[in-house]
Design an enzyme around this catalytic site. Structure first.
Site, PDB file in Angstrom:
ATOM      1  N   TRP A  93      98.100  40.819  -8.595  1.00  0.00           N
ATOM      2  CA  TRP A  93      99.250  41.290  -9.249  1.00  0.00           C
ATOM      3  C   TRP A  93     100.910  40.935  -9.397  1.00  0.00           C
ATOM      4  O   TRP A  93     100.790  39.936  -7.818  1.00  0.00           O
ATOM      5  CB  TRP A  93      99.511  42.732  -7.620  1.00  0.00           C
ATOM      6  CG  TRP A  93     100.815  43.630  -8.375  1.00  0.00           C
ATOM      7  CD1 TRP A  93     100.847  44.640  -9.261  1.00  0.00           C
ATOM      8  CD2 TRP A  93     102.381  43.433  -8.279  1.00  0.00           C
ATOM      9  NE1 TRP A  93     102.263  45.111  -9.522  1.00  0.00           N
ATOM     10  CE2 TRP A  93     103.122  44.341  -8.887  1.00  0.00           C
ATOM     11  CE3 TRP A  93     102.841  42.879  -7.609  1.00  0.00           C
ATOM     12  CZ2 TRP A  93     104.632  44.425  -8.442  1.00  0.00           C
ATOM     13  CZ3 TRP A  93     104.721  43.082  -6.910  1.00  0.00           C
ATOM     14  CH2 TRP A  93     105.165  44.144  -7.484  1.00  0.00           C
ATOM     15  N   HIS A 109     126.937  69.250 -12.062  1.00  0.00           N
ATOM     16  CA  HIS A 109     127.842  68.086 -12.051  1.00  0.00           C
ATOM     17  C   HIS A 109     127.923  66.302 -13.358  1.00  0.00           C
ATOM     18  O   HIS A 109     127.579  65.564 -12.647  1.00  0.00           O
ATOM     19  CB  HIS A 109     128.273  67.886 -10.212  1.00  0.00           C
ATOM     20  CG  HIS A 109     128.143  68.838  -9.998  1.00  0.00           C
ATOM     21  ND1 HIS A 109     129.987  69.202  -9.910  1.00  0.00           N
ATOM     22  CD2 HIS A 109     128.148  69.968  -8.633  1.00  0.00           C
ATOM     23  CE1 HIS A 109     130.415  69.836  -9.444  1.00  0.00           C
ATOM     24  NE2 HIS A 109     128.878  70.039  -8.471  1.00  0.00           N
ATOM     25  N   ARG A 156      94.456  46.643  -4.744  1.00  0.00           N
ATOM     26  CA  ARG A 156      96.477  46.124  -4.315  1.00  0.00           C
ATOM     27  C   ARG A 156      96.826  45.213  -5.622  1.00  0.00           C
ATOM     28  O   ARG A 156      97.368  44.478  -5.263  1.00  0.00           O
ATOM     29  CB  ARG A 156      95.075  45.176  -3.674  1.00  0.00           C
ATOM     30  CG  ARG A 156      94.374  45.895  -2.744  1.00  0.00           C
ATOM     31  CD  ARG A 156      94.772  44.422  -1.533  1.00  0.00           C
ATOM     32  NE  ARG A 156      95.280  43.867  -0.343  1.00  0.00           N
ATOM     33  CZ  ARG A 156      96.222  44.341   0.140  1.00  0.00           C
ATOM     34  NH1 ARG A 156      95.618  45.537   0.886  1.00  0.00           N
ATOM     35  NH2 ARG A 156      97.029  43.655   0.800  1.00  0.00           N
ATOM     36  N   CYS A 192      97.669  41.805  -4.214  1.00  0.00           N
ATOM     37  CA  CYS A 192      96.283  40.938  -4.615  1.00  0.00           C
ATOM     38  C   CYS A 192      96.309  41.049  -3.402  1.00  0.00           C
ATOM     39  O   CYS A 192      96.509  41.455  -1.711  1.00  0.00           O
ATOM     40  CB  CYS A 192      97.075  39.345  -4.900  1.00  0.00           C
ATOM     41  SG  CYS A 192      98.244  39.332  -6.028  1.00  0.00           S
ATOM     42  N   GLU A 222     109.868  63.710  -4.967  1.00  0.00           N
ATOM     43  CA  GLU A 222     108.354  63.168  -4.736  1.00  0.00           C
ATOM     44  C   GLU A 222     107.668  64.299  -6.479  1.00  0.00           C
ATOM     45  O   GLU A 222     106.535  63.310  -6.814  1.00  0.00           O
ATOM     46  CB  GLU A 222     107.581  64.266  -3.584  1.00  0.00           C
ATOM     47  CG  GLU A 222     106.033  64.167  -3.254  1.00  0.00           C
ATOM     48  CD  GLU A 222     106.000  61.750  -3.428  1.00  0.00           C
ATOM     49  OE1 GLU A 222     106.875  61.385  -3.361  1.00  0.00           O
ATOM     50  OE2 GLU A 222     104.611  61.630  -3.288  1.00  0.00           O
ATOM     51  N   LYS A 246     105.825  60.962  -8.673  1.00  0.00           N
ATOM     52  CA  LYS A 246     104.152  60.960  -9.038  1.00  0.00           C
ATOM     53  C   LYS A 246     104.545  60.985 -10.612  1.00  0.00           C
ATOM     54  O   LYS A 246     103.366  60.548 -11.225  1.00  0.00           O
ATOM     55  CB  LYS A 246     104.075  62.878  -8.787  1.00  0.00           C
ATOM     56  CG  LYS A 246     103.689  62.460  -7.113  1.00  0.00           C
ATOM     57  CD  LYS A 246     102.160  61.479  -6.573  1.00  0.00           C
ATOM     58  CE  LYS A 246     102.791  60.757  -6.321  1.00  0.00           C
ATOM     59  NZ  LYS A 246     102.978  59.900  -5.143  1.00  0.00           N
ATOM     60  N   LYS A 277      99.044  48.821  -4.713  1.00  0.00           N
ATOM     61  CA  LYS A 277      99.209  49.840  -3.901  1.00  0.00           C
ATOM     62  C   LYS A 277     100.014  49.730  -2.406  1.00  0.00           C
ATOM     63  O   LYS A 277     100.476  50.639  -2.079  1.00  0.00           O
ATOM     64  CB  LYS A 277      97.390  50.071  -3.583  1.00  0.00           C
ATOM     65  CG  LYS A 277      97.158  51.361  -2.185  1.00  0.00           C
ATOM     66  CD  LYS A 277      97.901  52.541  -2.612  1.00  0.00           C
ATOM     67  CE  LYS A 277      97.574  54.029  -1.500  1.00  0.00           C
ATOM     68  NZ  LYS A 277      98.403  54.973  -1.476  1.00  0.00           N
ATOM     69  N   GLU A 313     104.941  57.797 -12.356  1.00  0.00           N
ATOM     70  CA  GLU A 313     104.270  57.092 -12.118  1.00  0.00           C
ATOM     71  C   GLU A 313     103.049  57.146 -12.337  1.00  0.00           C
ATOM     72  O   GLU A 313     102.730  55.907 -13.053  1.00  0.00           O
ATOM     73  CB  GLU A 313     104.171  56.744 -10.499  1.00  0.00           C
ATOM     74  CG  GLU A 313     103.710  56.014  -9.662  1.00  0.00           C
ATOM     75  CD  GLU A 313     103.291  56.355  -8.073  1.00  0.00           C
ATOM     76  OE1 GLU A 313     103.436  57.533  -7.735  1.00  0.00           O
ATOM     77  OE2 GLU A 313     103.011  55.219  -6.641  1.00  0.00           O
ATOM     78  N   ASN A 328      97.539  35.461  -1.778  1.00  0.00           N
ATOM     79  CA  ASN A 328      98.573  37.005  -0.891  1.00  0.00           C
ATOM     80  C   ASN A 328      99.786  37.193  -1.123  1.00  0.00           C
ATOM     81  O   ASN A 328     100.030  36.297   0.172  1.00  0.00           O
ATOM     82  CB  ASN A 328      97.738  37.718  -0.677  1.00  0.00           C
ATOM     83  CG  ASN A 328      98.494  39.388  -0.506  1.00  0.00           C
ATOM     84  OD1 ASN A 328      99.144  39.756  -1.384  1.00  0.00           O
ATOM     85  ND2 ASN A 328      97.852  40.370  -0.101  1.00  0.00           N
ATOM     86  N   GLY A 329     100.735  37.199  -1.611  1.00  0.00           N
ATOM     87  CA  GLY A 329     102.096  36.986  -0.427  1.00  0.00           C
ATOM     88  C   GLY A 329     103.072  36.195  -1.672  1.00  0.00           C
ATOM     89  O   GLY A 329     102.494  35.834  -3.225  1.00  0.00           O
TER      90      GLY A 329
HETATM   91  O1  M6R Z   1     102.049  52.212   2.220  1.00  0.00           O
HETATM   92  P1  M6R Z   1     103.702  52.555   2.302  1.00  0.00           P
HETATM   93  O2  M6R Z   1     103.580  54.356   2.344  1.00  0.00           O
HETATM   94  O3  M6R Z   1     104.478  51.708   3.082  1.00  0.00           O
HETATM   95  O4  M6R Z   1     104.173  52.765   0.855  1.00  0.00           O
HETATM   96  C1  M6R Z   1     105.411  52.473  -0.105  1.00  0.00           C
HETATM   97  C2  M6R Z   1     105.333  53.286  -1.125  1.00  0.00           C
HETATM   98  O5  M6R Z   1     105.219  51.656  -2.196  1.00  0.00           O
HETATM   99  C3  M6R Z   1     104.662  54.000  -2.116  1.00  0.00           C
HETATM  100  O6  M6R Z   1     104.625  55.142  -1.363  1.00  0.00           O
HETATM  101  C4  M6R Z   1     105.086  54.134  -2.895  1.00  0.00           C
HETATM  102  O7  M6R Z   1     106.111  54.642  -3.692  1.00  0.00           O
HETATM  103  C5  M6R Z   1     103.818  55.066  -3.814  1.00  0.00           C
HETATM  104  N1  M6R Z   1     102.754  54.271  -4.903  1.00  0.00           N
HETATM  105  C6  M6R Z   1     104.328  57.079  -4.919  1.00  0.00           C
HETATM  106  O8  M6R Z   1     102.925  57.207  -5.392  1.00  0.00           O
END
Ligand code: M6R
Length: 609
Positions: A74, A505, A27, A2, A482, A486, A604, A489, A98-99
């Site tokens: 969000w 396994h 956000r 948010c 990773e 990606k 984000k 996501e 926000n929160g």
């Molecule tokens: O701001 P941060 O690095 O603490 O965020 C952690 C995760 O939320 C962040 O890396 C998330 O997994 C990404 N969207 C991955 O691309």
């Protein structure tokens, strides 16, 4: 999660609010809304969807005013919908939040018993009613807001305005970021500085427990109990260009291609250095790191993957034992604390709720040697650790983290070298060679980026796939993780990563011609082992996409596609090998037509638990 923008100024602030929301849309982006005070009183507009939908409503209605608050959401409590979109109103006042208000259910029950009606499923509406009720006995608006938030449990940043006081906005912060923007023509508040660069560079960062009253020509900050406090005014160094797309189609694409510059900025101090010094991590680093017995890395998501790579470095190069843990698990686990542990928290935003809570948990257990590796110097995380290293990736807007990851790795490699040196494991010639490799890193990454056309050509093969498997070994196993993160996501293809040795396994059962298998295959000590694992895949009809190194003997053949990276980069190879995986997921998402920068259901920075 948010984004909040608030403004009280001499001019119509609606364009400022909308532009601020566009900057904060990363956000959260499932609904948006604003509340204004103008000659007609309190006006509220809300829209399901993006800020563009809200903008269309503003255009239709011609909404304007000198005082306003705005929000991009969000969803946490209550589905994305117009009725749940902020602002929420009660008795002539409007609130954006926000929160998460953790005690909202108990408060809601009391408020309902007092006759307040709820029109949304959000926790935020409780705040609006609480303040409205408080105003019945506490006539001063600022005092009433403070008295109300004293009853809240949880994390929040809020902004409140009131119809009968058109020149006043009250904001407060506890656990979620909020800053003030000051100018001669008005005063502002927002979740981050990028939203306010359009009107000012003069920022005041609020601390947890701060409340502020904003008027056109002045402001004041107090604690929740009303005690006045001063917070320093800072000139934001953020360049407006840094948050613009420029010639790129997406922020993720821009940020992938910014990696050479981001690394170069992060490692700038090495340009003229003859050695690697602990002072890179803060004035007290030498004393704090000297007799560290082990390292505990805590982070989430991509930042967690950076920690996993670092574990291989720290144990192999610095000879120090290292554990890496997902923050949301660590914070609730009964663990065995050791005060001689260096607790390393990694976060792009520095506002991730789980990471912050895990750090507090570690400190409460008596672990005071804490380090933040973070991309936002003013963030909560950086304020709460004894040592810090600020990555200089610049603002990362795309939800999928890219340049933050590679700069985190660079910082973690420096930490490895500092610890190796303090433990007598770095010879002078080794140190000189490491400095040379680090200085050359931006160029090495730039060369990998030149592979984009070949990677783009592969992307079409993934367009209709439902699943993908990523394989790696050693420090490239977290790189495979990773890559899988990606891909899932942003393209919504289900992707999993396995240490290639684990294949037989269990996961080998999944492999058939419909399952693309992506292998991270640098020319390191494990290459022959990895080749055997890849044969196991091929023998089951799996289609292989291999990212190898230039000097590797891996060749393309039927069902095996191979791309060679320009050079093998030794211990730092992980930083190069992640780049084609970022590009692959980006291009697969383009082919599938998903929203690259704002993938569904995500935001984000995850400032709620
Ligand atoms: O701001 P941060 O690095 O603490 O965020 C952690 C995760 O939320 C962040 O890396 C998330 O997994 C990404 N969207 C991955 O691309």
């Amino acid at each position: 999660m948010c984004g909040i923008v608030a403004a009280v100024a001499d001019r119509d602030i609606v364009p400022v609010l909308l532009e601020g929301l566009r900057k904060l849309e990363y956000r959260g982006y499932d609904s948006a809304g604003l509340a204004l005070i103008n000659e007609n009183g309190l006006q509220r507009l809300r829209a399901l969807g993006r800020v563009a939908e809200l903008t269309a409503q503003v255009d239709e209605t011609g909404a304007a005013g000198n005082t306003g608050i705005a929000h991009t959401r969000w969803a946490t409590h209550g589905a994305p919908s117009e009725r749940n979109a902020h602002p929420h109103i009660s008795g002539g006042l409007a609130v954006v939040h926000n929160g998460i208000i953790e005690n909202h259910e108990a408060l809601r029950a009391h408020l309902k018993a007092d006759g307040y009606e709820f029109t949304s499923d959000t926790d935020t509406e409780v705040v609006a009613h609480l303040i409205a009720r408080e105003l019945q006995t506490t006539p001063d608006f600022f005092t009433a807001v403070r008295a109300s938030i004293a009853r809240l449990q949880g994390a929040y940043a809020i902004a409140v305005l009131r119809e009968v006081e058109p020149d006043r906005i009250i904001v407060a912060r506890e656990g979620s970021p909020l800053l003030l923007g000051l100018s001669d023509a008005g005063n502002y508040a927002a979740s981050d500085a990028s939203a306010l660069l359009q009107v000012t560079r003069r920022m005041v960062y609020l601390e947890n427990g701060d409340c502020a009253e904003l008027k056109r020509d002045n402001y004041r900050i107090t604690r929740v109990d009303g005690t006045p406090v001063e917070r320093p005014e800072k000139e934001s160094q953020l360049s407006a260009d840094a948050v613009e797309l420029g010639a790129y189609r997406h922020y993720m694409q821009k940020e992938i291609f910014e990696q050479p510059a981001a690394l170069s900025n992060t490692l700038e101090m090495l340009e003229t250095a003859h050695s690697i010094q602990p002072g890179l991590f803060g004035a007290d680093a030498e004393a704090m790191l000297k007799d560290v017995r082990q390292v505990l890395i805590i982070a989430c998501g991509t930042s967690y993957h950076a920690g996993l790579v670092a574990r291989y470095w720290l144990e192999a190069i610095a000879g120090i034992s290292c554990a890496v843990e997902v923050a949301s698990e660590y914070r609730y686990r009964d663990s065995v604390p050791d005060p001689q542990t260096l607790v390393v928290t990694i976060s792009q935003s520095g506002e991730t709720a789980d990471t912050l809570a895990a750090l507090q948990h570690a400190k409460a257990l008596g672990m005071t040697r804490t380090l933040a590796i973070c991309n936002v110097p003013e963030s909560s995380l950086v304020r709460e650790t004894a040592l810090r290293f600020i990555t200089r990736a610049g603002p990362e807007i795309g939800v999928a983290s890219t340049k933050a990851f590679t700069t985190q790795l660079a910082a973690l490699y420096l930490l490895t070298l500092v610890l190796a040196k303090s433990r007598g494991r770095l010879t002078v010639s080794h140190e000189a060679a490491e400095l040379t490799a680090l200085r050359h890193l931006p160029v090495a990454v730039a060369k990998v980026l030149e592979l984009e056309p070949q990677i783009k050509a592969w992307a079409g093969h993934f367009a209709t796939k439902q699943h993908a498997l990523f394989l790696g070994r050693g420090r490239h196993y977290p790189i495979a993780m990773e890559g899988a993160l990606k891909l899932k996501e942003i393209s919504y293809i289900h992707a999993e990563a396995y240490a290639a040795g684990e294949l037989k396994h269990g996961p080998l059962a999944l492999v058939d011609k419909e399952m693309p298998v992506i292998a991270v295959a640098p020319n390191d000590a494990l290459i022959e082992k990895l080749k055997s694992n890849l044969q196991e895949v091929r023998a089951r009809g799996g289609e292989l996409y291999v990212f190898a190194d230039a000097d590797s003997e891996m060749q393309a053949s039927d069902g095996i596609h191979v791309l060679h990276l320009p050079e093998h980069y030794g211990a730092l190879s992980a930083l190069l090998h992640v780049v084609p995986l970022q590009l692959l997921s980006y291009h697969v998402a383009l082919v599938r037509g998903t929203d690259v920068d704002k993938p569904r259901n995500l935001a984000k920075s995850v400032t709620v638990e």
